[in-house]
Write an enzyme that holds these catalytic residues in place. Sequence first.
Site, PDB file in Angstrom:
ATOM      1  N   HIS A  79       1.052  -0.925  -0.312  1.00 50.57           N
ATOM      2  CA  HIS A  79       0.012   0.145   0.232  1.00 50.57           C
ATOM      3  C   HIS A  79       0.704   1.059  -0.214  1.00 50.57           C
ATOM      4  CE1 HIS A  79       1.113   0.553   3.976  1.00 50.57           C
ATOM      5  NE2 HIS A  79       0.714  -0.255   4.626  1.00 50.57           N
ATOM      6  N   ARG A 128      -6.152   0.760   3.858  1.00 51.53           N
ATOM      7  CA  ARG A 128      -4.974   1.305   2.818  1.00 51.53           C
ATOM      8  C   ARG A 128      -4.430   0.703   1.376  1.00 51.53           C
ATOM      9  NH1 ARG A 128      -3.424  -0.278   8.213  1.00 51.53           N
ATOM     10  NH2 ARG A 128      -1.202  -1.673   8.054  1.00 51.53           N
ATOM     11  N   GLU A 182      -2.154  -6.643   7.261  1.00 54.77           N
ATOM     12  CA  GLU A 182      -0.634  -6.658   8.131  1.00 54.77           C
ATOM     13  C   GLU A 182       0.492  -7.985   9.256  1.00 54.77           C
ATOM     14  OE1 GLU A 182       2.673  -6.164   7.681  1.00 54.77           O
ATOM     15  OE2 GLU A 182       2.787  -3.926   7.762  1.00 54.77           O
ATOM     16  N   HIS A 252       0.779  -5.333   2.278  1.00 53.54           N
ATOM     17  CA  HIS A 252       1.104  -4.810   3.426  1.00 53.54           C
ATOM     18  C   HIS A 252       2.925  -5.596   3.213  1.00 53.54           C
ATOM     19  CE1 HIS A 252      -2.251  -3.653   4.724  1.00 53.54           C
ATOM     20  NE2 HIS A 252      -3.026  -4.561   4.799  1.00 53.54           N
TER      21      HIS A 252
HETATM   22  O1  LIG Z   1       4.193  -0.640  11.705  1.00 48.42           O
HETATM   23  C1  LIG Z   1       3.556  -1.211  10.514  1.00 48.42           C
HETATM   24  O2  LIG Z   1       3.036  -1.836  10.641  1.00 48.42           O
HETATM   25  C2  LIG Z   1       5.198  -1.838   9.640  1.00 48.42           C
HETATM   26  C3  LIG Z   1       4.872  -1.711   8.541  1.00 48.42           C
HETATM   27  O3  LIG Z   1       5.015  -0.208   8.195  1.00 48.42           O
HETATM   28  O4  LIG Z   1       6.449  -2.020  10.084  1.00 48.42           O
HETATM   29  P1  LIG Z   1       7.589  -2.478   9.997  1.00 48.42           P
HETATM   30  O5  LIG Z   1       7.978  -1.309   8.899  1.00 48.42           O
HETATM   31  O6  LIG Z   1       8.362  -2.068  11.239  1.00 48.42           O
HETATM   32  O7  LIG Z   1       7.188  -3.754   9.198  1.00 48.42           O
END
Ligand SMILES: O=C(O)[C@@H](CO)OP(=O)(O)O
Length: 324
Positions: A79, A128, A182, A252
Site C-alpha cells: 500500500h 490502506r 499486515e 502490506h
Molecule cells: O508498522 C507496521 O505495520 C509495519 C509497516 O509499516 O512496520 P515495519 O516497517 O516495522 O514492519
Amino acid sequence: MATVTSHQFIGSFASHSPFNSKASHFPKDSLNLPIKFRQNRFKIEATTASQTPVLDTLLSPSTPYKKKTNEASLILIRHGESLWNEKNLFTGCVDVPLTEKGVAEAIQAGKRISTIPVDLIFTSSLIRAQMTAMLAMTQHRCKKVPIILHDESEKAQTWSHVFSEETRKQSIPVIAAWQLNERMYGELQGLNKEETAERYGTQQVHEWRRSYHIPPPKGESLEMCAERAVAYFEDKIQPELALGNNVLIAAHGNSLRSIIMYLDKLTSQEVTSLELSTGLPLLYIFKDRKFMRRGSPVGPTEAGVYAYTKRLAQYRQKLDETLN
Ligand SMILES: O=C(O)[C@@H](CO)OP(=O)(O)O
C-alpha cells in the site's frame, strides 16, 4: 495441490473473514485466529447454492473458469504511505487510511502496471490496501471497474447483483481477505518506532521488526504472519494463476515479505534484509508452476519487463490497438 475455479473460490470466500459477524463467534486458537480457519488451511470448501449469486454477478462467462494458458502475471503492491507511516507509528492491524502522498503513490503504481493484465484483485481487509488497489486501477488502460465482492450474507450477495452482462464483462472482482493483513504488531501498535527503539534498544526493536522467528510482545512474528498469508496464497491465489488468471495483490510490508519469501524461496535469514517500499509494484510471471520475478514495471526497465513474455507484449499491443 487441489485447485479451485474462480467460481468455487469466490463462493467459498464468504465465511473466511473473522471480521464478519458470523466468523466472530468461532472459537479462537492461540494466535487468536478462529480454529475453523486453521483446521481448513488446506481444504477447499465446496460452493453452496446460496454462495453463488455474487460470483454470477461479477464473473462473466468470458472470465476464465477453465485454464486458458499456462502463463499468468502476478503483481504485488505494498500500500501507499499511510497516516501512521507518516507519523512513524507501528500500525499492524490498525486500520488507517492513506496520506495524500500515499494516494499519489497508489496512482503512480497504477500507471506502472497500466498495461499489465489484471483479471482478479486480492487485497487485505484493511483500508490502506484497498484504497491502493482501487486508486491503482483508476489508471489501468483496460478501463475495467474493480468491484469489491460482498458475500458476507445472502442479502449482501443479492443486493449487490449486477444485471447487465456487458457491465459484468467490464468489471474486475476484488476479494478482500484478512489473511493478507499486515502482521499483528501486538503491544507495539500505536507506539512510535523511534521512541520504542530508544526504550528497548535498536537491536531488540530490529529483531521484532525484521527477524523471522521473534514475535513482538503479544504480536505475530513474520513466521506466524507467513503461516496465514502464504497458506492463503497457496490455497486461494495460486490456483487462480494456474488457471491463467492474472492477479494483483495489494497488501502490506510484512504480509508481502512473507509471500515474497515463498515465491523467491528466501531463507529465514535472507528475508530479514528484505524491505518493501510503499506503492512500488513488483511483477512475477507464473509459468509451468514456477514463479519468475520480473522486478518493477517502470520507466527504463519497462521494455525489459515486456520482453520477458510474448503474452504480455500481445496484451499490450491489443490495448494499443483498442485505445489508439
Ligand atoms: O508498522 C507496521 O505495520 C509495519 C509497516 O509499516 O512496520 P515495519 O516497517 O516495522 O514492519
